[in-house]
Design an enzyme around this catalytic site. Structure first.
Site, PDB file in Angstrom:
ATOM      1  N   ASP A  43      -7.550   7.217   3.403  1.00  0.00           N
ATOM      2  CA  ASP A  43      -7.819   6.055   2.541  1.00  0.00           C
ATOM      3  C   ASP A  43      -8.452   6.478   1.216  1.00  0.00           C
ATOM      4  OD1 ASP A  43      -6.929   3.538   3.213  1.00  0.00           O
ATOM      5  OD2 ASP A  43      -8.500   3.179   4.685  1.00  0.00           O
TER       6      ASP A  43
ATOM      7  N   LYS B  13       0.878  -1.666   9.096  1.00  0.00           N
ATOM      8  CA  LYS B  13       0.691  -0.217   9.000  1.00  0.00           C
ATOM      9  C   LYS B  13       1.318   0.490  10.196  1.00  0.00           C
ATOM     10  CE  LYS B  13      -3.433  -0.769   6.165  1.00  0.00           C
ATOM     11  NZ  LYS B  13      -4.884  -0.969   6.149  1.00  0.00           N
TER      12      LYS B  13
ATOM     13  N   GLN C  66     -10.069  -0.097   9.431  1.00  0.00           N
ATOM     14  CA  GLN C  66      -9.716  -1.359   8.788  1.00  0.00           C
ATOM     15  C   GLN C  66     -10.970  -2.174   8.460  1.00  0.00           C
ATOM     16  OE1 GLN C  66      -6.471  -2.395   7.943  1.00  0.00           O
ATOM     17  NE2 GLN C  66      -7.595  -3.943   6.818  1.00  0.00           N
TER      18      GLN C  66
END
Length: 286
Positions: A119, A52, A96
């Site tokens: 997200d 990422k 994460q």
């Protein structure tokens, strides 16, 4: 049979994000910023975070990496999220998962401001999706729909079957498929471990989405002739990576299919960048 190349489409999306960022930055607008939070030293999570960060760098997005030790308290993590919520240079916050034992992932995800929830996990954004309102959509299901769009595979008026009901993929994907438009307006069935005669339900699908997390679960006798098959699964086996679909058995029966690897997987990070871009545009008034 059309092999849906997610790697190629993801690169297109990433190039579009890079061009949009470069154009605005050249006119004096600050670059977009994405904060990535990693707690602990899970090897798979470390790989995902590095990927990422690399994608952000290529797209011109500033990546703020926050790596916390595994023994960090929930309070420390929540304080960091609160600070990032208030930081005007941060347009998106990504936590994460999984978190180490003892940390409540749901509580920490809820702490992220919905306007920075790139997200698409916050209940505010899930609710907006269910109502057909603008908001952030979970990256993997958004990537599935983007593949349909880029390959011009409209599902309007078709039977779509989603195998899997997770909050991250199955449920939001089902809602996206019911949205109005050429790449929505499907008649959607969501299947799971309690679905009776799962194979028969799958055989009725014009569009079959496999997101169950079981290697090669979808066999040829579960797939309708000429169906479009989108395989969301990524499973590590002794023979390497494979999807939830038995690709070799199914490929000659379908009109289009995603491979694993190289199908839906690359789209997840691409859509994360696209969500970050959207947040940045809204917050800077571009």
């Amino acid at each position: 049979m059309v092999l849906i190349d997610g790697k190629k489409i993801a690169q297109q999306v990433r190039s579009e994000v890079r061009e949009a960022v470069a154009c605005a930055v050249s006119k004096g607008v600050r670059a977009p910023g994405l904060a990535v939070l990693l707690v602990g030293d899970d090897p798979a999570s470390q790989v995902y975070v590095r990927n990422k960060e690399k994608a952000c760098q290529e797209a011109g997005i500033v990546s703020f990496a926050h790596r916390l030790p595994a023994d960090s308290t929930e309070g420390v993590l929540l304080d960091l999220i609160a600070a990032l919520n208030e930081d005007d240079s941060v347009d998106g916050i990504l936590l994460q998962l999984p978190l180490p034992k003892g940390l409540d992932s749901q509580k920490c995800l809820l702490a992220i401001h919905p306007e920075k929830d790139v997200d698409g996990f916050h209940p505010d954004n899930v609710g907006r999706l269910s109502l057909g309102l603008p908001g952030f959509v979970s990256c993997t299901p958004a990537g599935c729909i983007e593949l349909l769009k880029r390959y011009n595979l409209p599902c309007q008026g078709k039977n779509a079957v989603v195998v899997g009901r997770s909050n991250i993929v199955g449920k939001p994907l089902a809602m996206l498929l019911q949205r109005r438009g050429a790449f929505g307006d499907a008649t959607v069935t969501v299947c799971h471990s309690r679905t009776p005669d799962l194979a028969e339900v799958c055989r009725r699908a014009d569009f079959l989405f496999a997101a169950i997390g079981s290697p090669k679960f979808i066999k040829a006798d579960m797939v309708k002739e000429g169906a479009v098959v989108i395989d969301v699964g990524i499973n590590r086996t002794e023979d390497g990576l494979c999807g939830d679909v038995d690709f070799e058995a199914v490929k000659d029966k379908v009109s289009a299919i995603t491979p694993v690897p190289g199908g839906v997987g690359p789209m997840t990070i691409a859509m994360l960048l696209q969500n970050t871009l959207a947040s940045w545009k809204r917050r800077t008034g571009i």
